[in-house]
Enzyme design. Structure first.
Site, short mmCIF file in Angstrom:
data_model
loop_
_atom_site.label_atom_id
_atom_site.label_comp_id
_atom_site.label_asym_id
_atom_site.label_seq_id
_atom_site.Cartn_x
_atom_site.Cartn_y
_atom_site.Cartn_z
CB SER A 54 -62.15 33.56 -5.14
OG SER A 54 -61.35 34.50 -4.17
CG ASP A 74 -64.24 38.28 1.39
OD1 ASP A 74 -64.03 39.22 0.76
OD2 ASP A 74 -64.33 37.16 0.99
CG HIS A 107 -60.95 37.17 -0.67
ND1 HIS A 107 -62.51 36.80 -0.73
CD2 HIS A 107 -60.64 36.77 -2.15
CE1 HIS A 107 -62.80 36.46 -1.89
NE2 HIS A 107 -61.61 36.34 -2.69
#
Length: 505
Positions: free
Chosen positions: A176, A428, A453
């Site tokens: 991320s 994602d 993700h």
């Protein structure tokens, strides 16, 4: 400080960006990773020559597997929270460290966790939080690496201790926002970082680099692959919610039948409820893993499929549709049956610091996200930078710079960049801003089918899809290639004293 709602739903999603990662496999992992907590004083401002203030930055170390003579350093670039959470929930790094005899380091990001330059004042006003930037954080990480690699050796001739640099290669890991930092660190400091694994890292989710609609389009496609009825019912539900809540009787109906902990009373409450529902649908797409997990809430395996089971029909009455929506979102907020009411006014409980991230979003992390209700299933929401700027200044006294990240790290111009793996889960939503095609021979874009993700950064699980298992094997292969090449080059340089004669004119 008051959390702001201003970024076309983006405000919540940036936080969600790392939530799935932070809580990644706790439900399945019985192990507790062990590390030593250490601190280093780093400059408050790495780019000033008249400010010598410092603060204490935390980092975690495990040297159980490390062979000092040739083992690499696996360095995790911390996200928006306590670094301990990341250390306990980044299984792939730990598993890889055993194979490579690597030193494990997790560095905390400034202004998160306990690495607060001004203590409790750190996030109160611009004169304190003006040093919260990705650029400053990367410089912190470089200092941590230099500190770890620098050892004192005894000089026999002078009887003094002198600094000596360990030559172990460093590979950066991150997911991320942490993945963005891992990539940017390799770009910015190639002499320090030999290579980087940037998982679910939307470094192109910025102005002019990707469509603002793409995020919601991908989210919708995840639901559409399960059931077309599902997205049609979700799309229809927004109008039904707005219509039924016009009257007091309608508000009372939804308060009662949806078991709202706090009753909706005014129009703004309805907007907040819609925002909450939007977050839930995105959460479910992000954590759409093939096994049950405990993230924001306990969810079953394939949670989108489980949610859409309740929305896979046509409903002739609005009330029936709304009850179907309620049963669907209950998969998220009440899968265990322990919740007595729906906390629609509360943000998910996490160890992330949304206040600090909102400040970053109001300076350099300007990530446009919008919806149109045509290619996606969400309420139409345009991206308006002027309104964004006004609200940022009103809330934080800061002016966002929408092109700052592109100027710092090059945007899509990656042709001169090397040794970065950019991995993206096909399921994602954040693949909308991910690097999905190569721009140099040693940039490795990886798109993982059946993966949400940063599933690839989680610890190995028997339910992992083959695509994730293959991706991890590929990473190991590339890590080995980077490390071998590094040491071969080092040996060549050490065996010959290469002197380059300068050109004369």
């Amino acid at each position: 400080m008051k959390r702001i709602r201003l970024f076309s739903f983006m405000n919540n999603f940036i936080i969600i960006l790392s939530i799935a990662f932070i809580l990644c496999f706790a439900v399945f992992s019985n192990c507790s990773y062990v590390y030593e907590t250490k601190y280093i004083d780093v400059p408050l401002d790495h780019f000033s020559y008249n400010d010598n203030r410092t603060f204490s930055l935390k980092y975690l170390v495990n040297d159980s597997y490390w062979k000092i003579e040739n083992g690499p350093i696996f360095f995790y670039t911390g996200n928006e929270g306590d670094i301990e959470i990341f250390a306990q929930n980044t299984g792939f790094l730990w598993e890889s460290a055993v194979e490579f005899n690597a030193l494990i380091v997790f560095a905390e990001h400034r202004y998160y966790g306990t690495s607060l330059p001004f203590g409790n004042l750190s996030l109160t006003e611009p004169k304190y939080f003006g040093y919260l930037t990705s650029e400053q954080a990367l410089a912190d990480f470089v200092d941590v690496i230099y500190h770890i690699k620098t050892v004192e050796k005894f000089n026999q001739s002078s009887q003094e201790k002198i600094p000596h640099n360990r030559l172990n290669p460093v590979i950066a890991f991150g997911g991320s926002y942490g993945g963005m930092l891992a990539a940017w660190m390799r770009m910015k400091y190639p002499a320090v970082i030999e290579g980087a694994l940037a998982s679910s890292a939307p470094i192109w989710q910025f102005t002019g680099m990707s469509s603002c609609n793409a995020f919601y389009d991908i989210t919708t496609s995840v639901y559409n692959s399960t059931s077309h009825h599902c997205i049609n019912n979700i799309r229809k539900s927004w109008t039904v919610i707005k219509n039924i809540t016009i009257s007091e009787n309608g508000k009372n109906w939804i308060n009662e039948h949806w078991k709202l902990c706090t009753p909706i009373k005014v129009e703004e409450d309805v907007n907040v409820l819609i925002n909450w529902l939007t977050n839930v649908y995105v959460n479910m797409a992000m954590i759409n893993y093939p096994y049950s997990a405990n993230f924001l809430m306990p969810v079953p395996a394939n949670p989108v499929k489980e949610m859409c089971k309740h929305l896979n029909h046509s409903y002739s009455f609005d009330e029936k549709l709304l009850m179907a929506v309620f049963r669907a979102v209950s998969v998220y907020f009440n899968y265990t049956g322990c919740s007595t009411c729906l906390q629609w006014k509360s943000d998910p409980s996490t160890n992330l610091d949304s206040n600090a991230w909102n400040i970053q979003a109001c300076t350099e992390m300007v990530m446009p996200i919008c919806s149109n209700a045509q290619t996606d299933m969400f309420v139409p929401q345009e991206w308006n930078f002027k309104n964004y700027l006004k609200k940022c200044f009103k809330t934080y006294g800061m002016y966002p710079q929408k092109y700052k990240i592109e100027k710092l790290y090059g945007g899509k111009k990656l042709n001169a960049i090397s040794n970065i793996i950019f991995s993206n889960g096909e399921l994602d939503p954040w693949m909308s801003g991910g690097v999905t095609y190569a721009m140099s021979p040693t940039i490795y874009p990886v798109v993982i089918s059946k993966s949400a993700h940063h599933l690839d950064l989680r610890a190995a699980n028997k339910h992992d899809p083959i695509s994730v298992i293959k991706a991890r094997k590929f990473y190991i292969k590339i890590f080995r290639k980077w490390i071998v090449k590094y040491y071969n080059k080092l040996r060549r340089l050490n065996s010959k004293f290469i002197h380059f004669t300068p050109l004369s004119f």
